[in-house]
Enzyme design. Structure first.
Site, short mmCIF file in Angstrom:
data_model
loop_
_atom_site.label_atom_id
_atom_site.label_comp_id
_atom_site.label_asym_id
_atom_site.label_seq_id
_atom_site.Cartn_x
_atom_site.Cartn_y
_atom_site.Cartn_z
N PRO A 60 6.74 5.33 0.44
CA PRO A 60 6.03 6.58 0.19
C PRO A 60 4.56 6.41 0.55
O PRO A 60 3.93 5.44 0.13
CB PRO A 60 6.21 6.82 -1.31
CG PRO A 60 6.71 5.55 -1.89
CD PRO A 60 7.31 4.75 -0.78
N GLN A 65 10.00 11.75 -3.89
CA GLN A 65 9.29 11.12 -5.01
C GLN A 65 8.49 12.13 -5.82
O GLN A 65 7.65 12.85 -5.28
CB GLN A 65 8.36 10.02 -4.52
CG GLN A 65 7.80 9.23 -5.70
CD GLN A 65 6.77 8.19 -5.29
OE1 GLN A 65 5.66 8.53 -4.91
NE2 GLN A 65 7.13 6.92 -5.38
N CYS A 123 1.45 4.74 -9.00
CA CYS A 123 0.19 5.22 -8.41
C CYS A 123 -0.97 4.95 -9.38
O CYS A 123 -0.90 5.29 -10.55
CB CYS A 123 0.26 6.71 -8.08
SG CYS A 123 -1.26 7.28 -7.29
N LYS A 167 9.79 3.67 -8.50
CA LYS A 167 8.96 2.73 -7.74
C LYS A 167 7.84 2.25 -8.66
O LYS A 167 7.06 3.06 -9.18
CB LYS A 167 8.38 3.40 -6.50
CG LYS A 167 7.47 2.45 -5.70
CD LYS A 167 7.31 2.88 -4.27
CE LYS A 167 6.39 1.95 -3.50
NZ LYS A 167 4.97 2.20 -3.74
N GLY A 215 5.08 -4.53 0.05
CA GLY A 215 3.76 -5.15 0.04
C GLY A 215 3.53 -6.12 1.17
O GLY A 215 4.17 -7.16 1.25
N ASP A 216 2.64 -5.71 2.07
CA ASP A 216 2.07 -6.62 3.07
C ASP A 216 2.92 -6.87 4.31
O ASP A 216 2.76 -7.90 4.95
CB ASP A 216 1.66 -7.96 2.45
CG ASP A 216 0.56 -7.80 1.41
OD1 ASP A 216 -0.03 -6.71 1.34
OD2 ASP A 216 0.30 -8.76 0.67
N GLY A 231 4.77 0.23 4.54
CA GLY A 231 3.79 1.29 4.24
C GLY A 231 2.70 1.32 5.29
O GLY A 231 2.88 1.85 6.39
N ARG A 232 1.56 0.68 4.98
CA ARG A 232 0.42 0.74 5.90
C ARG A 232 0.77 0.22 7.28
O ARG A 232 0.21 0.69 8.28
CB ARG A 232 -0.76 -0.03 5.29
CG ARG A 232 -1.34 0.67 4.07
CD ARG A 232 -2.21 -0.25 3.26
NE ARG A 232 -1.46 -1.37 2.69
CZ ARG A 232 -1.96 -2.38 2.03
NH1 ARG A 232 -3.26 -2.44 1.86
NH2 ARG A 232 -1.20 -3.35 1.53
C1 LIG Z 1 -2.34 5.86 2.01
C2 LIG Z 1 -1.32 5.40 1.01
C3 LIG Z 1 -0.60 6.32 0.29
C4 LIG Z 1 0.37 5.89 -0.63
N1 LIG Z 1 1.08 6.82 -1.31
C5 LIG Z 1 2.05 6.42 -2.19
C6 LIG Z 1 2.84 7.38 -2.88
O1 LIG Z 1 2.70 8.60 -2.69
N2 LIG Z 1 3.76 6.92 -3.75
C7 LIG Z 1 3.98 5.57 -3.97
O2 LIG Z 1 4.85 5.19 -4.74
N3 LIG Z 1 3.24 4.64 -3.32
C8 LIG Z 1 2.30 5.04 -2.44
N4 LIG Z 1 1.58 4.10 -1.75
C9 LIG Z 1 1.93 2.67 -1.90
C10 LIG Z 1 2.89 2.22 -0.78
O3 LIG Z 1 4.12 2.90 -0.86
C11 LIG Z 1 3.14 0.70 -0.78
O4 LIG Z 1 3.83 0.35 -1.95
C12 LIG Z 1 1.85 -0.10 -0.70
O5 LIG Z 1 0.99 0.43 0.30
C13 LIG Z 1 2.14 -1.58 -0.35
O6 LIG Z 1 2.88 -1.67 0.82
P1 LIG Z 1 2.22 -1.96 2.29
O7 LIG Z 1 1.48 -3.26 2.20
O8 LIG Z 1 3.45 -2.01 3.19
O9 LIG Z 1 1.31 -0.82 2.59
C14 LIG Z 1 0.59 4.51 -0.85
C15 LIG Z 1 -0.15 3.59 -0.12
C16 LIG Z 1 -1.11 4.01 0.79
C17 LIG Z 1 -1.88 2.97 1.56
#
Ligand SMILES: Cc1cc2nc3c(=O)[nH]c(=O)nc-3n(C[C@H](O)[C@H](O)[C@H](O)COP(=O)(O)O)c2cc1C
Length: 342
Positions: free
Chosen positions: A38, A97, A127, A166, A228-229, A251-252
């Protein structure tokens, strides 16, 4: 101190991608281990469709306000909320979500939207943004595992759709209660748990604690997704190896980079191929959100696409500030031609 897992990248991404059934979400078979996390502000219908096409086996919406659904104008809240709830057959399966601070409102919202075609309802328990956590929703709920248990008992009684949560690892380092929360979810009907390996107070600082995610996986018998990551394809198998999870969320690492779901390094993809997807994404955004909001919201994605483009700073700046869709498409054609000529 949490045990940090050695993060060796591997090149065996193929095994992380499509498989016949990686895990089940209730009665839905999820045919691969790669999930679009998400991402509020990014995961609209166009982006979810693109990620599915490139190999995401399940895509999440960003967090959607349960209050807005229940108390906003019918049928599904204000226009922005209603837009977030528009799904396309190409993007299925989708996990929708919700966030909220009151169990009754979350249950009512879930009941209202349950017929819109999503594969599952997910509850945001992670969040950390003041607007969400400050109102008692998101990661704030982690402080009350009994409340989470009650919420999931009510949700699973009220819905025939699977319900997932989550989570983060806890509120802060002094309250890393992820195992208690995971058991509360699993014992009260959750179909799946996704774990972002940081605490709420940590935000996005430091490395995600993959060993803590592995502990969650070992402690429950429902599917667990690790988050994560993941920054590049090699991280996918590394996270799967470290956690033994059923799937991983990206995610990112997917922003401006849907090719990651295909296990491809975007830097190795010819720019003309990338530019053509950028144009297609822009057109999908304009078709879905309209010309003004479409271009405006696309800029976040464009920043991601351009960050790895190798284009000169001046050209990237010019594109980021362009307010005419056709002009931008034309510029992308020109850079395309320039790259092809090079
Ligand atoms: C811009 C942004 C928006 C996000 N929005 C949500 C969200 O709406 N709901 C949620 O559960 N996590 C949200 N996250 C967290 C991500 O889903 C993820 O768990 C977190 O970024 C770690 O993963 P990554 O390292 O792959 O980015 C968000 C993260 C970012 C950076």
């Amino acid at each position: 101190m949490p045990l940090m897992v050695e993060r060796e990248q591997t090149n065996t991404v193929a095994s992380a991608g499509a498989t016949s059934c990686a895990f089940r979400l209730g009665s839905t078979s999820i045919d691969g281990k790669l999930v679009l996390a998400p991402l509020s502000g990014y995961n609209d219908q166009p982006f979810r469709r693109i990620c599915r096409r490139f190999g995401a086996s399940l895509v999440y919406t960003g967090l959607i306000s349960a209050k807005s659904i229940v108390y906003g104008p019918p049928p599904f809240g204000n226009p922005r909320t209603a837009e977030m709830l528009q799904f396309h057959p190409d993007e299925m399966p989708v996990a929708c979500q919700l966030f909220g601070d009151e169990a009754g409102v979350i249950v009512d919202a879930a009941r209202k939207v349950a017929s819109l075609g999503m594969a599952s309802i997910d509850v945001n328990l992670g969040c950390a943004k003041p607007k969400v956590a400050g109102s008692g929703a998101g990661a704030s709920l982690l402080r009350d595992p009994a409340g989470i248990a009650d919420l999931f008992a009510r949700l699973t009684r009220a819905l025939s759709l699977p319900v997932s949560g989550k989570i983060r690892l806890g509120w802060d380092d002094a309250s890393r209660n992820y195992l208690e929360v995971a058991r509360a979810l699993a014992d009260h009907g959750a179909a799946l748990i996704a774990v972002h390996g940081r605490t709420a107070v940590q935000g996005y600082r430091g490395e995600a604690d993959w060993e803590a995610i592995a502990e969650v996986k070992r402690s429950v018998s429902i599917p667990v997704l690790a988050s994560g990551d993941i920054k590049q394809p090699g991280d996918i198998q590394a996270l799967l190896n470290a956690t033994d999870c059923d799937g991983v969320m990206i995610g990112r690492g997917a922003i401006g980079n849907p090719w990651i779901f295909a296990g491809r390094h975007r830097e190795e993809i010819p720019w003309h191929e990338r530019a053509s997807l950028v144009q297609e994404h822009l057109r999908m955004m304009v078709a879905f959100h309209g010309p003004v909001h479409g271009l405006h919201r696309f800029r976040k994605h464009l920043r991601g696409y351009l960050s790895a483009s190798g284009l000169p700073k001046g050209e990237r700046h010019r594109m980021m500030h362009c307010d005419d869709v056709e002009v931008l498409v034309g510029w992308l054609d020109e850079t395309d031609a320039a790259a092809a000529d090079a």
